[in-house]
Design an enzyme around this catalytic site. Sequence first.
Site, mmCIF file in Angstrom:
data_model
loop_
_atom_site.group_PDB
_atom_site.id
_atom_site.type_symbol
_atom_site.label_atom_id
_atom_site.label_comp_id
_atom_site.label_asym_id
_atom_site.label_seq_id
_atom_site.Cartn_x
_atom_site.Cartn_y
_atom_site.Cartn_z
ATOM 1 C CE1 TYR A 158 -4.143 2.287 0.833
ATOM 2 C CE2 TYR A 158 -2.314 3.766 2.596
ATOM 3 C CZ TYR A 158 -3.955 3.306 1.586
ATOM 4 O OH TYR A 158 -4.402 4.127 1.428
ATOM 5 C CE LYS A 162 -3.414 4.554 -1.014
ATOM 6 N NZ LYS A 162 -4.836 5.263 -2.279
#
Lengths: 257, 212
Positions: A158, A162
């Site tokens: 993640y 990002k």
Amino acid sequence: MTGGTGLDGRVALVTGAGQGIGAAIALRLAAERAIVAVNALHPEKAQRTVDQIVAGGGRGLPVPGDVASADVVDALVGNVESSVGPVEILVNNAAILIMAGFLELDPADFDRTIDVNLTGVMHCTRRVLPGMLEARWGRIVTIASQWGRIGAKGASAYSAAKGGLIAMTAALAREVERNGVIVTAIGPGTVDTPQLNEDAAFMGCSLDEVRERYSQETLIGRIASPGEIAGLAVWLASDQAVALAGQTVLATGGRSE
Amino acid sequence: MPADDTGRPTVVVGADLAVVAAVGRQVRADGRMIAVAPAGPGPVSGSGGPGETEGFAATVPVDGGWDAAAARVVADWGAPRVLITCPAPVPRRHLADSGPGDWQAALDRNLGLAAAACRAFAPLARGHGPATIIMLAWEPSGEPGQVHLAAASGAIQLLALALAADLGGDGITVNAVTVSEHDLAASGPVLELLLLADAGYVTAEVLRAGTR
């Protein structure tokens, strides 16, 4: 803030808008009289947000589908174009978060996270960008994360995705800003969304405990509401956003780690 | 700029009244915007001119000290909801060609002023609901002769981050905005963003105004 942002009649596509931040953004855009195409993986969730938009007097249409697939994105954007016109505002919000240590994370889950959170944004952006460039007006607002700046334990995929979004936002903005397309991002800290249930499970604590823990990690002693992030996103979709092209606005409550 | 429905004033502070006035125009606040300048009304740096205080409910000099100026603002208009500190122009000079006085002046008129203003106003903003401090700092262009400007700017940015930690518990957000000397107007939209009601979760950040 209703009607003062110049978004009246603009066509917006919000991905991952079946719940949480995405749903809040879709509703706020509709309140600004934008026509909102609501994407979610599950059709019933997309329809639920559209129902809320319509109940509030707005215009919306459901365009469910998996943004990790270029073919699906092509089809759903085509549906928007044929139904209400070219996408003028794209809010890249769709994301998944599977909490697990790096060595415990199934490589397939790592790949899936990158596919949805990073490559999905590429698919959506690439699909709508030519129309924006032709119209010489467009807004692309990507929901990144503070974890894309500082990383997070149990969220390697993640965080990587990002971080990629933050860099991609800065790079793409330089390519297109002179053509009227403004690309920005928001890096939220902890927001009170259903994702907190996943975090609580990973930490082995209750939902209230995770809320309290995250609140204590901020300088201002609370977590954010989806509406706060939505307010920033709607502003970044307005004409005023030119001054922030390429930037990621971090909304973290001052959380430093 | 959404009108402030709290009735509390916006205070714009700076060592150069021309810059204060320019920022004030960008804020486009209601009639409860107060300018505070160390040497009082009139051009402080020599770059000022007529009309600079238009749009401000009042211009408060700091002749009697920062605490007195802050007390006067609170007594006449209430506790501030917004404090904006403005940078002062810094002459370009190579470090090797400058003296300690140049260095000190750059720091005093930028970092020193921002710190003094926060020291005076922040305690008075406590306990009156959410408040925000925005520190403007120059964005170095990378051209020669900007060592003093860069040092002062960097110091202000880190001051903002540290103050955010100190004041967060009081419901006061603190952020810095960097802006080009040649495009002060670019600060306007960024100030607008930070003054949104929905920007209350943005604190301890440095935003850049304008593109490059």
